[in-house]
Design a protein around this motif. Structure first.
Motif, PDB file in Angstrom:
ATOM      1  N   TYR A 228       0.841  -1.210   0.000  1.00 26.98           N
ATOM      2  CA  TYR A 228       0.000   0.000   0.000  1.00 26.98           C
ATOM      3  C   TYR A 228       0.868   1.249   0.000  1.00 26.98           C
ATOM      4  O   TYR A 228       0.728   2.140   0.839  1.00 26.98           O
ATOM      5  CB  TYR A 228      -0.916   0.013   1.223  1.00 26.98           C
ATOM      6  CG  TYR A 228      -2.032  -1.000   1.210  1.00 26.98           C
ATOM      7  CD1 TYR A 228      -2.359  -1.732   0.077  1.00 26.98           C
ATOM      8  CD2 TYR A 228      -2.787  -1.215   2.357  1.00 26.98           C
ATOM      9  CE1 TYR A 228      -3.384  -2.660   0.073  1.00 26.98           C
ATOM     10  CE2 TYR A 228      -3.827  -2.147   2.372  1.00 26.98           C
ATOM     11  CZ  TYR A 228      -4.104  -2.865   1.232  1.00 26.98           C
ATOM     12  OH  TYR A 228      -5.128  -3.779   1.243  1.00 26.98           O
ATOM     13  N   GLY A 239      -9.202   2.170   0.769  1.00 29.64           N
ATOM     14  CA  GLY A 239      -9.559   2.656   2.092  1.00 29.64           C
ATOM     15  C   GLY A 239      -9.903   4.135   2.058  1.00 29.64           C
ATOM     16  O   GLY A 239     -10.062   4.753   0.997  1.00 29.64           O
ATOM     17  N   LYS A 240     -10.021   4.746   3.215  1.00 30.08           N
ATOM     18  CA  LYS A 240     -10.469   6.123   3.329  1.00 30.08           C
ATOM     19  C   LYS A 240      -9.429   7.094   2.795  1.00 30.08           C
ATOM     20  O   LYS A 240      -8.241   6.969   3.067  1.00 30.08           O
ATOM     21  CB  LYS A 240     -10.795   6.445   4.788  1.00 30.08           C
ATOM     22  CG  LYS A 240     -11.980   5.665   5.353  1.00 30.08           C
ATOM     23  CD  LYS A 240     -12.310   6.097   6.763  1.00 30.08           C
ATOM     24  CE  LYS A 240     -13.491   5.305   7.317  1.00 30.08           C
ATOM     25  NZ  LYS A 240     -14.718   5.508   6.522  1.00 30.08           N
ATOM     26  N   GLY A 241      -9.912   8.061   2.031  1.00 31.06           N
ATOM     27  CA  GLY A 241      -9.039   9.106   1.521  1.00 31.06           C
ATOM     28  C   GLY A 241      -8.017   8.590   0.539  1.00 31.06           C
ATOM     29  O   GLY A 241      -8.280   7.692  -0.264  1.00 31.06           O
ATOM     30  N   LYS A 243      -4.659   7.650   1.453  1.00 30.66           N
ATOM     31  CA  LYS A 243      -3.517   7.270   2.280  1.00 30.66           C
ATOM     32  C   LYS A 243      -2.844   6.002   1.774  1.00 30.66           C
ATOM     33  O   LYS A 243      -1.609   5.943   1.661  1.00 30.66           O
ATOM     34  CB  LYS A 243      -3.967   7.081   3.731  1.00 30.66           C
ATOM     35  CG  LYS A 243      -2.851   6.672   4.679  1.00 30.66           C
ATOM     36  CD  LYS A 243      -3.378   6.492   6.097  1.00 30.66           C
ATOM     37  CE  LYS A 243      -2.265   6.047   7.033  1.00 30.66           C
ATOM     38  NZ  LYS A 243      -2.766   5.841   8.421  1.00 30.66           N
ATOM     39  N   SER A 244      -3.638   4.965   1.475  1.00 30.97           N
ATOM     40  CA  SER A 244      -3.095   3.666   1.060  1.00 30.97           C
ATOM     41  C   SER A 244      -3.318   3.462  -0.431  1.00 30.97           C
ATOM     42  O   SER A 244      -4.462   3.440  -0.895  1.00 30.97           O
ATOM     43  CB  SER A 244      -3.772   2.534   1.849  1.00 30.97           C
ATOM     44  OG  SER A 244      -3.541   2.682   3.234  1.00 30.97           O
ATOM     45  N   ASP A 399     -11.619  -0.569  -4.415  1.00 29.46           N
ATOM     46  CA  ASP A 399     -12.130  -0.697  -3.054  1.00 29.46           C
ATOM     47  C   ASP A 399     -12.808  -2.044  -2.827  1.00 29.46           C
ATOM     48  O   ASP A 399     -12.716  -2.620  -1.742  1.00 29.46           O
ATOM     49  CB  ASP A 399     -13.128   0.422  -2.752  1.00 29.46           C
ATOM     50  CG  ASP A 399     -12.434   1.710  -2.304  1.00 29.46           C
ATOM     51  OD1 ASP A 399     -11.266   1.631  -1.876  1.00 29.46           O
ATOM     52  OD2 ASP A 399     -13.061   2.779  -2.382  1.00 29.46           O
TER      53      ASP A 399
END
Length: 441
Positions: A228, A239-241, A243-244, A399
């Motif tokens: 990630y 995932g959220k936003g 970031k990964s 996702d």
């Protein structure tokens, strides 16, 4: 990266095998490998192996498939002496001498790593234990895994043989009002699940009652959290936003098929191409001309629109006196141009026992022989052709790949072409409608 994945996979497998050692009531070995001879007797059409390593299934529509199996430390499941006997045939028709995976090549988009999962990352040792619910209505066979990670517990209940319905095999409105000819198709399904790092590969062989063979690999399991880190435009946010970012990569799957049509290895290969031209003067529609090219020497073939190949028997014909053959029907593919061996869709090479894996071939073929299938195409005459099929998938994560990851499939089919004189599922009432029907005056 897979350093951590390896230890995770091996720990999980070792635990599963310990359970097998306590619960398994029947133990079968990895299986006797049937020698790949240059020419087998035509009479030896049925599978020749002990009951423990034989799969024989008569489907409800009347077709029988018979084969042997064994298990190899790198390739995993190997099917041998595959024969097909539909209704109306007095004896089995040999199709394949052997069939197996030849590599799963996994290069990452950022160029950091690439893997040969069969010969470099423990595919065979990663055979997974199956629960009864994973093989509905079928039988789970126990496999002795060669070079098992846990040598004291090598036996895994990991080979499923079952049957499945596939929907309509055909449908035709009859001449009589309200009369419909239809048949619901049945398949023999043989498969294993092998874990490599975070991935679990489902290797599926599907044998249809009409003679078609479907070969598919499905990737499932988990995305690797260690990957990630693709913040350079070569990944997708998970995932959220933002970031990964899961690193994108390819799965280039190769199959190796050693044909034995009608019990003989001396098959022919043919390529067909069609060209569409504008309508002729006064014509109403474009014209299409199909030409045949006899492939007499080793070939690295590229798929094109309206191009296909077939392997033709030199030892048997159907009841219409047409040579039996099997046609290659590729599935969806994303051809990976990064390596020489992935630049082509199909290879036909002259049989050589040491040539077993499409890349990172670990068998000794001698000095200068090369370690990948593209190096073996050197103009040699084809008398005993071996086919190598390459189907690619570019995995850009999403996702929905969490968690667990849905199965994504890649594969191809072998379609019978003139193996039988008519549709092998033809109802008796239509058996006389073969070719031009002669009608009374």
């Amino acid at each position: 990266m897979r350093v951590n994945k390896t230890s995770r996979a091996r720990r999980r497998t070792a635990v599963g095998l310990s359970v097998v050692a306590l619960t398994a009531g029947v133990t079968t070995a990895a299986g006797p490998a049937v020698a790949e001879t240059r020419d087998a007797p035509a009479a030896a059409a049925a599978a020749d192996c002990s009951a423990a390593y034989k799969i024989e299934q008569k489907l409800s529509t009347g077709t029988t498939w018979t084969m042997c199996w064994h298990y190899e430390s790198e390739a995993g499941l190997v099917l041998e002496n595959v024969s097909y006997q539909p209704k109306g045939e007095t004896k089995p028709i040999r199709v394949l001498t052997s069939a197996k995976l030849a590599q799963i090549h996994v290069p990452y988009d950022d160029g950091s790593v690439e893997y040969d999962d069969l010969t470099g990352f423990g595919f065979g040792q990663g055979l997974m234990e199956m629960a009864p619910g994973e093989c509905p209505g079928g039988t789970i066979k126990t496999v002795k895994v060669p070079d098992a990670w846990d040598p004291e517990h090598p036996n895994v209940k990991g080979l499923c043989a079952t049957t499945r319905s596939r929907g309509h095999a055909y449908r035709m409105q009859g001449d009589t009002a309200g009369k419909v000819w239809q048949e619901q198709g049945k398949d023999l399904l043989v498969y294993t699940v092998n874990q490599v790092g975070w991935y679990e590969y489902m290797t599926e062989w599907r044998f249809q009652d009409d003679g078609t063979i479907n070969m598919n690999v499905g990737a499932t399991g988990s995305l690797s959290p260690a990957d990630y880190d693709a913040g350079d435009g070569r990944g997708w946010p998970i995932g959220k936003g933002a970031k990964s970012y899961a690193t994108s990569h390819s799965h280039n799957v190769f199959w190796r098929l050693n044909f034995g049509l009608d019990g003989s290895s001396k098959s022919k290969v043919e390529q067909y191409d069609s060209v569409v031209s504008p309508p002729a003067a006064g014509g109403e529609a474009p014209r299409n001309k199909t030409t045949r090219t006899k492939v007499t020497k080793e070939l690295a073939g590229d798929a094109k629109n309206m191009r296909w190949w077939r392997v033709v028997s030199t030892a048997g014909k159907n009841k219409d006196e047409h040579p039996r053959s099997y046609e290659f029907v590729p599935g969806a593919t994303s051809k990976y141009p990064g390596r020489s061996f992935t630049k082509h869709d199909i290879y036909f090479t002259e049989y050589k026992k040491c040539e077993q894996f499409a890349s990172n071939n670990i068998r000794n073929c001698g000095t200068g022989a090369g370690k990948s299938v593209d190096k073996w195409v050197n103009g040699q005459a084809l008398t005993h052709p071996v086919a190598w099929v390459n189907i690619g998938f570019h995995h850009v994560a999403r996702d929905e790949d969490q968690q667990p990851m849905p199965v994504h499939w890649q594969g191809f089919s072998l379609a019978p072409r003139d193996v039988t004189a008519m549709n092998p599922l033809t109802p008796p009432e239509l058996a006389d409608q073969n070719g031009q029907v002669e009608r009374g005056s």
